[in-house]
Design a protein around this motif. Structure first.
Motif, PDB file in Angstrom:
ATOM      1  N   THR A 333      58.839  90.852 121.415  1.00  0.00           N
ATOM      2  CA  THR A 333      59.600  89.973 120.533  1.00  0.00           C
ATOM      3  C   THR A 333      60.598  89.177 121.359  1.00  0.00           C
ATOM      4  O   THR A 333      61.447  89.758 122.030  1.00  0.00           O
ATOM      5  N   PRO A 334      60.526  87.853 121.352  1.00  0.00           N
ATOM      6  CA  PRO A 334      61.492  87.076 122.127  1.00  0.00           C
ATOM      7  C   PRO A 334      62.878  87.187 121.522  1.00  0.00           C
ATOM      8  O   PRO A 334      63.045  87.453 120.332  1.00  0.00           O
ATOM      9  N   LEU A 335      63.866  86.969 122.361  1.00  0.00           N
ATOM     10  CA  LEU A 335      65.246  87.110 121.911  1.00  0.00           C
ATOM     11  C   LEU A 335      65.552  86.139 120.777  1.00  0.00           C
ATOM     12  O   LEU A 335      66.250  86.498 119.820  1.00  0.00           O
ATOM     13  N   TRP A 336      65.013  84.910 120.851  1.00  0.00           N
ATOM     14  CA  TRP A 336      65.334  83.931 119.815  1.00  0.00           C
ATOM     15  C   TRP A 336      64.852  84.384 118.449  1.00  0.00           C
ATOM     16  O   TRP A 336      65.517  84.152 117.437  1.00  0.00           O
ATOM     17  N   LEU A 337      63.680  85.076 118.405  1.00  0.00           N
ATOM     18  CA  LEU A 337      63.172  85.546 117.118  1.00  0.00           C
ATOM     19  C   LEU A 337      64.022  86.692 116.590  1.00  0.00           C
ATOM     20  O   LEU A 337      64.313  86.764 115.393  1.00  0.00           O
ATOM     21  N   ALA A 338      64.416  87.611 117.492  1.00  0.00           N
ATOM     22  CA  ALA A 338      65.283  88.705 117.067  1.00  0.00           C
ATOM     23  C   ALA A 338      66.608  88.171 116.530  1.00  0.00           C
ATOM     24  O   ALA A 338      67.133  88.652 115.515  1.00  0.00           O
ATOM     25  N   LEU A 339      67.164  87.147 117.190  1.00  0.00           N
ATOM     26  CA  LEU A 339      68.423  86.566 116.721  1.00  0.00           C
ATOM     27  C   LEU A 339      68.233  85.865 115.379  1.00  0.00           C
ATOM     28  O   LEU A 339      69.116  85.923 114.511  1.00  0.00           O
ATOM     29  N   LEU A 340      67.094  85.190 115.197  1.00  0.00           N
ATOM     30  CA  LEU A 340      66.833  84.508 113.930  1.00  0.00           C
ATOM     31  C   LEU A 340      66.703  85.522 112.792  1.00  0.00           C
ATOM     32  O   LEU A 340      67.240  85.316 111.696  1.00  0.00           O
ATOM     33  N   LEU A 341      65.993  86.632 113.046  1.00  0.00           N
ATOM     34  CA  LEU A 341      65.876  87.681 112.033  1.00  0.00           C
ATOM     35  C   LEU A 341      67.234  88.281 111.709  1.00  0.00           C
ATOM     36  O   LEU A 341      67.546  88.572 110.550  1.00  0.00           O
ATOM     37  N   ALA A 342      68.057  88.477 112.737  1.00  0.00           N
ATOM     38  CA  ALA A 342      69.395  89.028 112.520  1.00  0.00           C
ATOM     39  C   ALA A 342      70.246  88.069 111.696  1.00  0.00           C
ATOM     40  O   ALA A 342      70.966  88.486 110.786  1.00  0.00           O
ATOM     41  N   LEU A 343      70.151  86.776 112.009  1.00  0.00           N
ATOM     42  CA  LEU A 343      70.917  85.787 111.248  1.00  0.00           C
ATOM     43  C   LEU A 343      70.501  85.797 109.780  1.00  0.00           C
ATOM     44  O   LEU A 343      71.354  85.776 108.874  1.00  0.00           O
ATOM     45  N   GLY A 344      69.180  85.863 109.536  1.00  0.00           N
ATOM     46  CA  GLY A 344      68.699  85.911 108.151  1.00  0.00           C
ATOM     47  C   GLY A 344      69.131  87.178 107.444  1.00  0.00           C
ATOM     48  O   GLY A 344      69.521  87.162 106.271  1.00  0.00           O
ATOM     49  N   GLY A 345      69.060  88.327 108.152  1.00  0.00           N
ATOM     50  CA  GLY A 345      69.495  89.577 107.539  1.00  0.00           C
ATOM     51  C   GLY A 345      70.968  89.567 107.189  1.00  0.00           C
ATOM     52  O   GLY A 345      71.373  90.019 106.112  1.00  0.00           O
ATOM     53  N   GLY A 346      71.803  89.028 108.092  1.00  0.00           N
ATOM     54  CA  GLY A 346      73.230  88.942 107.792  1.00  0.00           C
ATOM     55  C   GLY A 346      73.520  88.016 106.630  1.00  0.00           C
ATOM     56  O   GLY A 346      74.411  88.281 105.812  1.00  0.00           O
ATOM     57  N   LEU A 347      72.764  86.915 106.540  1.00  0.00           N
ATOM     58  CA  LEU A 347      72.954  85.979 105.433  1.00  0.00           C
ATOM     59  C   LEU A 347      72.639  86.642 104.097  1.00  0.00           C
ATOM     60  O   LEU A 347      73.376  86.501 103.114  1.00  0.00           O
ATOM     61  N   ILE A 348      71.529  87.413 104.058  1.00  0.00           N
ATOM     62  CA  ILE A 348      71.142  88.077 102.812  1.00  0.00           C
ATOM     63  C   ILE A 348      72.124  89.201 102.452  1.00  0.00           C
ATOM     64  O   ILE A 348      72.255  89.558 101.285  1.00  0.00           O
ATOM     65  N   LEU A 349      72.843  89.725 103.457  1.00  0.00           N
ATOM     66  CA  LEU A 349      73.841  90.757 103.159  1.00  0.00           C
ATOM     67  C   LEU A 349      74.874  90.275 102.145  1.00  0.00           C
ATOM     68  O   LEU A 349      75.465  91.086 101.416  1.00  0.00           O
ATOM     69  N   ASN A 350      75.111  88.970 102.102  1.00  0.00           N
ATOM     70  CA  ASN A 350      76.078  88.441 101.139  1.00  0.00           C
ATOM     71  C   ASN A 350      75.666  88.710  99.700  1.00  0.00           C
ATOM     72  O   ASN A 350      76.505  88.641  98.794  1.00  0.00           O
ATOM     73  N   LEU A 351      74.388  88.978  99.464  1.00  0.00           N
ATOM     74  CA  LEU A 351      73.902  89.224  98.105  1.00  0.00           C
ATOM     75  C   LEU A 351      73.818  90.704  97.778  1.00  0.00           C
ATOM     76  O   LEU A 351      73.473  91.060  96.647  1.00  0.00           O
TER      77      LEU A 351
END
Length: 734
Positions: A333-351
């Motif tokens: 898994t490239p770092l950029w994909l892991a960071l993108l998944l992390a960004l999406g997971g953190g965004l959904i945490l708001n809900l």
């Protein structure tokens, strides 16, 4: 939790982590040198057994015993002197002996008895941290003629004289009687060297699988459950070994155990996070015994292996079609994909429900800004900084504790009763502030200021910290893959993933603060703001109630009483603080001291014992999880649905209420003839942590369906009845 409380807590937890020191078993003396045993009869009715104990070694008093195996002698109980009080990691409060100890066996010898044989049992340890297995050996003693008395408890020159006299009586063989040489218990003969008694080899069976072969020699057996595995290599992690069915055996040392007398092949799955070929080092520790003979100390073998390139990550299945929740981490898994998944997971945490009460505070703060763009930017920036630093701190502590060997995962802070108690008190304090019981002025700016007015940088930063502490136990979609990457990547890459999670959580408010068009959509301040502020106090009180419920599960009713008493004292202190606003500095500081005294339950609840948890099947028909039970059901060809949950996990409870607690789920279980297993991760549990790691998960919820045959299937974090029904039906067909 305020920064001044979070930092000391993290340092304390790091200080409590056990030292990960490596110990070489080759440094140990042979057991007969560490504990040199001799036996002599000072008179016909008195046998003395003396151990000369090497420096740096000790014997357990309660693990010593003697039984007659040859000759006529009526024994009395063995007499042992008082030992040194010692709190032992394995046996609790015990007594030990160092340097030398003599045990006395009295009784009556038969008139015609000349020699006696005794089986002597004992167990000891070395100060370097390794304990010998229980040991027994047969010794013989020549009785003196009637009327002869040797010096009691011989030592020094007198001991040498006594042994010299014994040599004369036995023809120069010391205390040994012909035909009764010192030997292992049961007379199994001289044991083989460990390398011959237990063969071991490991081969690469594929990019994501190793095959281990353990080969006990005839007359030897290997314990199934006394082993450990570790792997050193870039981008590779171990899953759980797949031990085949073992044989039940009654063992002298450990009781009822599962063992292997024949060579056994053990598949060892791997989790690959990088696709390229790599070299790894496998370290395996195991233990075995000679049948009716000695038990070997734990043996460690290390092998180097070359792994071929991998095409996909191990241990995870894709989610059912139509769902994108829990995308598995791919090998390489490239770092950029892991960071993108992390960004999406953190965004959904708001809900997520666990974080909404705290986010409402931030929304109130932005609305009170009244359209002041400079104030909005400053507030959003400090909030984001609080979120980012807190995510990095929580992630770094979790990584450090796991590296130190503790069985912790994501959300580990709510496994600590003290943290839960502190959060409950913080929520009560915030609710009191929103209700107007007190207000924090400029004098407390360094401690957080107000969360409900234009509080400045400290208040915004505090809100970010609180959002992370409350939100981090939740596992939003996409977070699982990102966290799995973080927990197996290098520290620098791991911290980058945690920062991306934090950026996702803070992103909505960061955009509102820095994009004027979004900020213009906020309502204008007015009298309604005071009413909204007071209404928002009640979600805080409800959050405190939820935390108290979690604490009750962890430490029982006494913990609830302590925290409620602390909350009342804290409320009194804060109310007094507000009343004394104009009464003088001394009175206000006394009020503050009273409020701080209310934090005592944070430490008190940590010392309370955990309540006894129900081990029988629960009301929903679930069987408590254990690795042994899971292996047994799989050996029987049963479908197994495993639910790893925790009382503090809001997502877990939502799934149980909407899916797993419904009649449709029970009907799907019955149709598949499936066993429902549930693991409770409310408190730290190394067995459950190991299960999570074996499936590439770093937190709960985790749902795994084991078919009758074949590989298990991991379900997404957010369940629907259709996903569960389809997974169980498929497992029943396989």
């Amino acid at each position: 939790m305020t920064p001044w409380l979070t930092a000391p807590l993290a340092l304390l937890m790091l200080a409590l982590a056990p030292a990960a020191g490596a110990v070489d078993e080759s440094d140990l003396l042979p057991i007969d040198e560490a504990f040199a045993l001799s036996a002599v009869a000072s008179e016909r009715g008195r046998i003395e057994f003396t151990w000369k104990i090497a420096d740096g070694y000790y014997l357990y008093r309660h693990r010593m015993g003697v039984e007659l195996v040859e000759g006529g002698f009526k024994l009395n109980p063995l007499e042992l002197p008082e030992g040194i009080a010692h709190t032992d990691e394995f046996f609790g409060d015990v007594q030990t002996y160092r340097n030398q100890v003599t045990a006395v066996l009295t009784g009556a010898a038969a008139d015609d008895a000349r020699t006696l044989g005794f089986r002597v049992k004992y167990q000891g340890c070395a100060d370097i941290g390794i304990c010998y297995p229980p040991h027994s050996q047969v010794v013989s003693v020549t009785l003196p003629p009637a009327g002869t008395v040797l010096d009691a408890a011989p030592s020094g020159d007198r001991a040498d004289q006594a042994l010299a006299g014994l040599d004369a009586l036995t023809g120069g063989r010391g205390g040994t009687v012909p035909g009764l040489d010192l030997e292992p218990a049961g007379g199994a003969g001289l044991p083989l060297p460990p390398e011959q008694a237990f063969g071991f080899e490991a081969v690469v069976a594929g990019p994501e699988m190793l095959m281990l072969r353990f080969a006990p020699a005839p007359g030897y057996y290997l314990y199934r459950d006394r082993n450990s595995f570790s792997l050193t290599g870039e981008g590779v992690a171990l899953a759980a070994p797949q031990w085949p069915a073992a044989r039940a055996y009654r063992d002298e040392h450990f009781g009822e155990v599962m063992v292997y007398f024949e060579p056994v092949d053990v598949p060892l799955p791997l989790q690959r996070l990088r696709a390229e070929a790599t070299d790894v080092s496998l370290r395996v520790t195991f233990q075995g015994c000679q049948d009716n003979g000695i038990c070997y100390p734990p043996m460690t073998r290390e092998v180097r292996l070359a792994l071929p390139p991998a095409a996909a990550a191990a241990g995870q299945d894709a989610p059912p079609s139509g769902t994108g929740a829990d995308m598995p981490a791919r090998a390489g898994t490239p770092l950029w994909l892991a960071l993108l998944l992390a960004l999406g997971g953190g965004l959904i945490l708001n809900l997520m429900p666990c974080v909404l009460p705290v986010l409402s505070l931030k929304a109130l703060s932005l609305a009170q800004g009244g359209g002041d763009r400079r104030q909005a930017r400053r507030s959003a920036t400090w909030y984001t900084l609080g979120v980012l630093l807190s995510f990095a701190a929580v992630g770094a502590v979790a990584l450090a504790l796991r590296q130190a060997g503790l069985a912790l995962g994501w959300g580990f802070q709510l496994q600590q009763p003290g943290v839960v108690a502190a959060l409950a008190l913080v929520m009560v304090a915030i609710g009191l502030a929103l209700s107007g019981v007190f207000s924090l002025g400029a004098g407390l700016a360094g401690m957080g200021q107000s969360l409900t007015q234009k509080s400045g940088p400290a208040g915004d930063f505090f809100t970010g910290v609180l959002a992370v502490v409350v939100a981090s136990p939740c596992t939003a979609p996409f977070m699982g893959s990102a966290l799995a990457f973080a927990f197996t990547a290098s520290p620098a890459l791991a911290i980058a993933v945690f920062l991306a999670l934090g950026l996702g959580l803070a992103l909505p408010f960061l955009l509102i603060g820095w994009v004027p068009a979004l900020a213009a959509m906020l309502p204008r301040p007015g009298a309604w703001m005071e009413t909204l502020k007071q209404v928002l106090a009640f979600p805080m009180y409800l959050t405190a109630v939820w935390l108290l419920w979690v604490l009750a599960k962890q430490r029982g009713a006494d913990a609830i009483g302590l925290v409620l008493a602390g909350a009342v004292v804290m409320a009194l202190g804060l109310w007094w603080w507000e009343k004394a606003r104009w009464a003088g500095r001394r009175t206000r500081w006394l009020a503050l001291a009273l409020a701080l005294v209310a934090l005592w339950p944070v430490w008190a609840v940590q010392a309370l014992p955990a309540p006894e948890r129900v081990s029988a099947a629960s009301a929903d028909g679930a069987v408590p999880y254990s690795a042994e039970a899971l292996a047994r059901y799989r050996a029987e060809g049963r479908v197994v649905f495993v639910n790893m949950t925790a009382d503090w996990c809001v997502s877990c409870k939502a799934n149980e209420r909407t899916v797993l607690g419904r009649e449709g789920f029970r009907e799907a279980l019955a149709a598949a003839d499936a066993v429902y297993m549930k693991g409770d991760w409310t408190d730290v549990d190394p067995a459950i942590t190991a299960f999570l790691e074996s499936h590439g998960a770093v937190g709960v919820p985790l749902y795994v369906v084991y078919p009758r045959r074949g590989e298990p299937r991991r379900l997404p974090t957010l369940l629907t009845p259709e996903i569960v029904r389809e997974a169980l039906a498929e497992a029943a067909r396989r």
